[in-house]
Design an enzyme around this catalytic site. Structure first.
Site, PDB file in Angstrom:
ATOM      1  N   CYS A 115      48.175  50.950  36.905  1.00  0.00           N
ATOM      2  CA  CYS A 115      48.424  52.113  37.764  1.00  0.00           C
ATOM      3  C   CYS A 115      48.044  53.389  37.010  1.00  0.00           C
ATOM      4  O   CYS A 115      48.389  53.543  35.830  1.00  0.00           O
ATOM      5  CB  CYS A 115      49.910  52.153  38.131  1.00  0.00           C
ATOM      6  SG  CYS A 115      50.433  53.645  38.987  1.00  0.00           S
TER       7      CYS A 115
ATOM      8  N   CYS B 143      47.865  49.469  44.892  1.00  0.00           N
ATOM      9  CA  CYS B 143      47.236  50.213  45.987  1.00  0.00           C
ATOM     10  C   CYS B 143      45.714  50.050  45.979  1.00  0.00           C
ATOM     11  O   CYS B 143      45.051  50.480  46.903  1.00  0.00           O
ATOM     12  CB  CYS B 143      47.593  51.691  45.917  1.00  0.00           C
ATOM     13  SG  CYS B 143      46.723  52.629  44.627  1.00  0.00           S
TER      14      CYS B 143
ATOM     15  N   LYS C  37      36.733  37.382  44.796  1.00  0.00           N
ATOM     16  CA  LYS C  37      38.189  37.495  44.627  1.00  0.00           C
ATOM     17  C   LYS C  37      38.450  38.178  43.297  1.00  0.00           C
ATOM     18  O   LYS C  37      37.931  37.760  42.267  1.00  0.00           O
ATOM     19  CB  LYS C  37      38.828  36.111  44.652  1.00  0.00           C
ATOM     20  CG  LYS C  37      40.322  36.116  44.448  1.00  0.00           C
ATOM     21  CD  LYS C  37      40.973  34.779  44.742  1.00  0.00           C
ATOM     22  CE  LYS C  37      40.457  33.666  43.882  1.00  0.00           C
ATOM     23  NZ  LYS C  37      41.124  32.384  44.166  1.00  0.00           N
TER      24      LYS C  37
END
Ligand code: FES
Length: 76
Positions: free
Chosen positions: A51, A42, A23
């Site tokens: 990001c 994403c 995880k």
């Protein structure tokens, strides 16, 4: 199947970040965030957990609509 994504809905979203971990969890101290920080959703960023704009290519290839979550301080 999700027609927009052109792939099964039950496919994994992460195929890049720390694949050996059961995880992926990241901790960021809020005090270390200056004015704002953009966090990747994403799973394609090369600067995880932030990001780096890779969502653009990901969205183009997959038909997804992923983008970052931006954490910012309130203007005082
Ligand atoms: Fe993943 Fe921007 S690179 S949301």
């Amino acid at each position: 199947y999700c027609p927009a994504a052109r792939k099964p809905n039950n496919s994994r979203c992460n195929n890049k970040v720390r694949m050996h971990e059961a995880k992926v969890v990241d901790m960021v101290d809020v005090e270390d965030i200056a004015e704002k920080a953009a966090f990747c959703r994403c799973w394609k960023s090369k600067n995880w957990p932030y990001c780096d704009g890779s969502h653009g290519e990901h969205n183009k290839i997959t038909g997804d609509n992923a983008g970052p979550v931006v954490v910012k301080r309130k203007a005082t």
